[in-house]
Motif scaffolding. Structure first.
Motif, PDB file in Angstrom:
ATOM      1  N   ASP A  37       0.823  -1.202   0.000  1.00  0.00           N
ATOM      2  CA  ASP A  37       0.000   0.000   0.000  1.00  0.00           C
ATOM      3  C   ASP A  37       0.856   1.251   0.000  1.00  0.00           C
ATOM      4  O   ASP A  37       0.450   2.294  -0.498  1.00  0.00           O
ATOM      5  CB  ASP A  37      -0.909   0.012   1.233  1.00  0.00           C
ATOM      6  N   GLY A  63      -3.190  -2.633  -4.903  1.00  0.00           N
ATOM      7  CA  GLY A  63      -2.575  -2.551  -3.575  1.00  0.00           C
ATOM      8  C   GLY A  63      -2.907  -3.785  -2.755  1.00  0.00           C
ATOM      9  O   GLY A  63      -3.040  -4.866  -3.292  1.00  0.00           O
ATOM     10  N   GLY A  64      -3.069  -3.614  -1.463  1.00  0.00           N
ATOM     11  CA  GLY A  64      -3.473  -4.735  -0.620  1.00  0.00           C
ATOM     12  C   GLY A  64      -2.472  -5.037   0.473  1.00  0.00           C
ATOM     13  O   GLY A  64      -2.819  -5.580   1.504  1.00  0.00           O
ATOM     14  N   ASN A 193      -6.265   1.295   7.857  1.00  0.00           N
ATOM     15  CA  ASN A 193      -6.306   0.489   6.644  1.00  0.00           C
ATOM     16  C   ASN A 193      -5.662   1.260   5.506  1.00  0.00           C
ATOM     17  O   ASN A 193      -6.307   1.941   4.749  1.00  0.00           O
ATOM     18  CB  ASN A 193      -7.773   0.209   6.327  1.00  0.00           C
ATOM     19  N   LYS A 196      -2.607   6.181   3.769  1.00  0.00           N
ATOM     20  CA  LYS A 196      -3.324   7.448   3.793  1.00  0.00           C
ATOM     21  C   LYS A 196      -4.304   7.476   4.958  1.00  0.00           C
ATOM     22  O   LYS A 196      -4.474   8.501   5.622  1.00  0.00           O
ATOM     23  CB  LYS A 196      -4.073   7.621   2.474  1.00  0.00           C
TER      24      LYS A 196
ATOM     25  N   PHE B 248      -6.634  -1.415  -8.790  1.00  0.00           N
ATOM     26  CA  PHE B 248      -6.434  -0.037  -8.340  1.00  0.00           C
ATOM     27  C   PHE B 248      -6.342   0.895  -9.534  1.00  0.00           C
ATOM     28  O   PHE B 248      -7.031   1.899  -9.616  1.00  0.00           O
ATOM     29  CB  PHE B 248      -5.139   0.003  -7.529  1.00  0.00           C
ATOM     30  N   THR B 281      -9.127   5.599   0.484  1.00  0.00           N
ATOM     31  CA  THR B 281      -8.148   5.082   1.442  1.00  0.00           C
ATOM     32  C   THR B 281      -6.712   5.140   0.955  1.00  0.00           C
ATOM     33  O   THR B 281      -5.794   5.054   1.762  1.00  0.00           O
ATOM     34  CB  THR B 281      -8.454   3.613   1.809  1.00  0.00           C
ATOM     35  N   GLN B 282      -6.467   5.224  -0.356  1.00  0.00           N
ATOM     36  CA  GLN B 282      -5.090   5.066  -0.799  1.00  0.00           C
ATOM     37  C   GLN B 282      -4.526   6.211  -1.627  1.00  0.00           C
ATOM     38  O   GLN B 282      -3.342   6.492  -1.537  1.00  0.00           O
ATOM     39  CB  GLN B 282      -4.964   3.759  -1.594  1.00  0.00           C
ATOM     40  N   VAL B 283      -5.356   6.839  -2.446  1.00  0.00           N
ATOM     41  CA  VAL B 283      -4.805   7.861  -3.336  1.00  0.00           C
ATOM     42  C   VAL B 283      -4.540   9.146  -2.562  1.00  0.00           C
ATOM     43  O   VAL B 283      -5.388   9.607  -1.810  1.00  0.00           O
ATOM     44  CB  VAL B 283      -5.771   8.147  -4.495  1.00  0.00           C
ATOM     45  N   ARG B 284      -3.348   9.684  -2.766  1.00  0.00           N
ATOM     46  CA  ARG B 284      -2.992  10.900  -2.049  1.00  0.00           C
ATOM     47  C   ARG B 284      -3.406  12.131  -2.830  1.00  0.00           C
ATOM     48  O   ARG B 284      -3.356  12.135  -4.048  1.00  0.00           O
ATOM     49  CB  ARG B 284      -1.488  10.945  -1.869  1.00  0.00           C
TER      50      ARG B 284
END
Lengths: 293, 322
Positions: A37, A63-64, A193, A196, B248, B281-284
């Motif tokens: 991630d 991801g993961g 999780n 970010k 993703f 949750t992941q991309v900035r």
């Protein structure tokens, strides 16, 4: 009659769509890239940039977590696994047994793990010993005043520890780097999780502390300087400090393949290690390889 | 409830002389009737208020999403691919991905589900095998979607050798939607009166002729509604596709007819629900409007499909012969 006609029409439509699905990828190469991630944003940026130059190469990013990527590599579901930790010996053994080849490791950059607190937290710096005392199984730190935060502001508040999910390479690295080998984390932390998510939890919780790649900084959080021992001056996580080794929590970012890569995968990894690929590492707030300079 | 006889004034007998009040109306509501009326009004308003409370969250969610998303909503948001590290551009690639996921999953689930439903309702005898099949279908409908996702990894990705792909993800969604399609088909068939079938049989028609000419045309509205409602379920779920094929990011053709077919059956694919999850949750550095915009499109899609199914049901029902 009309029902039958509609049915035939529907089947024709399906056939056309299926053909479209099949034909669209005729002349292109798909590279599957899965894992960490922490690295998913760099991997995405690489894929996007690379596709602009090589339209026939489609790099598909997922991801993961590092563990997920390695498992997927072993099962043959991806060509390249991104990991923010080293492959464990038993994982290497499974690769050899199941795939009959050695895993090949590429270091593609470095990540300085930053310690984040809420922006209104007056604390400026923390030592590795204090972090171990805070996150470790036998650690005794629980309140902010024990770290020197004035009682008037946050001092009497309990420290809320933000942690990462256990499939995360960041979690494993942090545990090993801060607590040392074989030690376990103290229970009662909050699991975030994704990288970010960890930072955004800290930004919404005044009494929280958390860790994440330094590239994830936002305006709502503050990055602490980190020193190796109590009382020493803290070092900020910058590119220069990470490279020189002055910043204590720096780790390599890796890509694993099964055996020596060939063809498009090799070209892609070569491009990642080229100045153009490394420029993206820097842009996203990570530390590029030394050879870049 | 206790019955208080003293609280009732006895009804005036038509034969008895009118009471000698000054102009008293013999039809004026009695105390009991007034009491009943108040209770009736109160019950009506309370029930109406509670019903209204169902609408409030829906309206609030939609309104909130829409207002937050307003700055990014435009045609280019729908028809452009994500760009600039997924912080700009649009949602075309995930939108097409969701479309294909739903289409392929329904192409697999609808025929199987409908035919199984027809067999169970029209042919199967009521014995322990049929009953256990019914029980199995009902249990399958109650399985959480994440468990369907894990089943998909084991059955389609690994065992069937599909790998993580559009096909594996669609098959997983198909398994998830199958039980509801079977159940709604059976209910629609059961609603066709038995006398229709008996009349047809008495003309010498076989069971299959009866099903084809009498039962199916009369139940098609219910069957289609059941199928279409599963579109919105398949489009909205993240868990079943998370491990079976959704990705993703992958580069997709930006324009031309190829942009309508960005994914091969054995490719990964992007999907709206997964896109929303990764953006969050992941991309900035992605602005909140993009999140809300994606959510609005996803919710809008579900709303449009559901409304279409209601309209279709109304139309087909108006053609019913009883």
């Amino acid at each position: 009659m009309s029902l039958r006609f509609n049915l035939i029409l529907f089947c024709l439509l399906l056939a056309v769509l299926a053909c479209g699905c099949d034909r669209s990828r005729e002349n292109s190469v798909a590279i599957r890239n899965e894992g960490s991630d922490t690295m998913v944003n760099i991997a995405q940026a690489w894929a996007e940039q690379y596709n602009q130059k090589h339209e026939d190469v489609s790099v598909q990013v997922l991801g993961g977590g590092s563990g997920v990527g390695i498992a997927s590599l072993i099962d043959g579901n991806c060509d390249m696994a991104n990991t923010s930790r080293k492959m464990k010996p038993d994982e290497m053994k499974i690769v050899r047994e199941k795939r009959g080849d050695e895993p090949k490791e590429f270091i593609v950059g470095y990540d300085a793990l930053a310690i984040y607190v809420h922006k209104r937290n007056p604390l400026e710096s923390i030592s590795m010993e204090e972090l171990a005392d805070l996150y470790g199984e036998e650690g005794k730190l629980t309140k902010w005043f024990e770290l020197g935060v004035p009682v008037g502001t946050l001092g009497t508040d309990k420290i809320i520890r933000i942690n990462r999910q256990s499939g995360s390479g960041t979690y494993f690295y942090f545990r090993k780097a801060v607590l040392g080998k074989g030690k376990d984390m103290k229970l009662g932390s909050i699991g975030a999780n994704g990288s970010k998510d960890a930072v955004s939890l800290v930004s919404r919780t005044p009494a929280a502390i958390g860790y994440s790649g330094m590239g994830y900084a936002t305006d709502d959080v503050k990055i602490l300087k980190v020193s190796r021992r109590r009382g020493e001056p803290g070092v900020a996580p910058t590119v220069a400090n990470a490279r020189s080794g002055a910043y204590p929590i720096t780790r390599p970012l890796r890509i694993y393949t099964i055996g020596e890569p060939a063809g498009p995968v090799k070209e892609y990894i070569d491009w990642i290690l080229s100045p153009e690929g490394q420029e993206i590492v820097l842009q996203l707030g990570y530390v590029p390889m030394e050879s870049n300079e | 409830m206790a019955f208080h006889s003293n609280s009732i004034s006895p009804p005036p007998s038509p034969l008895a002389p009118l009471p000698k009040g000054e102009g008293r109306n013999p039809f004026a509501p009695s105390a009991l009737e007034k009491h009943k009326k108040i209770k009736e009004t109160a019950a009506q308003w309370v029930l109406a208020a509670i019903t209204l409370m169902l609408v409030v969250p829906v309206a609030a969610i939609l309104g909130y999403l829409f207002v937050k998303a307003l700055p990014v909503l435009s045609f280019s948001f729908l028809f452009d691919n994500p760009a600039n590290r997924m912080t700009a551009g649009g949602i075309w690639a995930p939108l097409v991905g969701t479309f294909f996921l739903v289409l392929i999953s329904l192409a697999a689930a609808a025929p199987i589900g409908i035919l199984a439903g027809v067999y169970l309702n029209e042919y199967a005898r009521d014995n322990w095998i049929t009953r256990s099949i019914n029980l199995a279908v009902m249990n399958l409908a109650g399985v959480p979607s994440i468990v369907h996702g894990l089943f998909g990894v084991g059955a389609f990705v690994l065992f069937a050798g599909m790998g993580r792909s559009l096909l594996a993800a669609s098959c997983t969604l198909a398994v998830m939607t199958l039980p509801v399609i079977v159940t709604s088909t059976r209910e629609a068939l059961a609603a066709v009166p038995m006398s229709f079938r008996e009349a047809c049989w008495n003309m010498g028609a076989t069971r299959w002729q009866t099903i084809r000419t009498i039962v199916l045309p009369n139940s098609i509205s219910g069957i289609l509604t059941g199928v279409i409602l599963q579109v919105s379920r398949a489009a909205g779920e993240t868990a079943p596709i998370l491990f079976t094929g959704a990705v993703f990011f992958m580069p997709t053709p930006p324009h031309g007819w190829e942009s309508f077919f960005p994914y091969g059956l054995d490719d990964y694919c992007m999907a709206l629900s997964m896109h929303l999850f990764t953006l969050a949750t992941q991309v900035r550095g992605v602005s909140d409007e993009y999140l809300y915009g994606t959510a609005v499109v996803l919710v809008g899609l579900v709303l449009v499909v559901n409304s279409a199914s209601i309209v279709l049901r109304g139309y087909l029902r108006s053609r019913k012969k009883w």
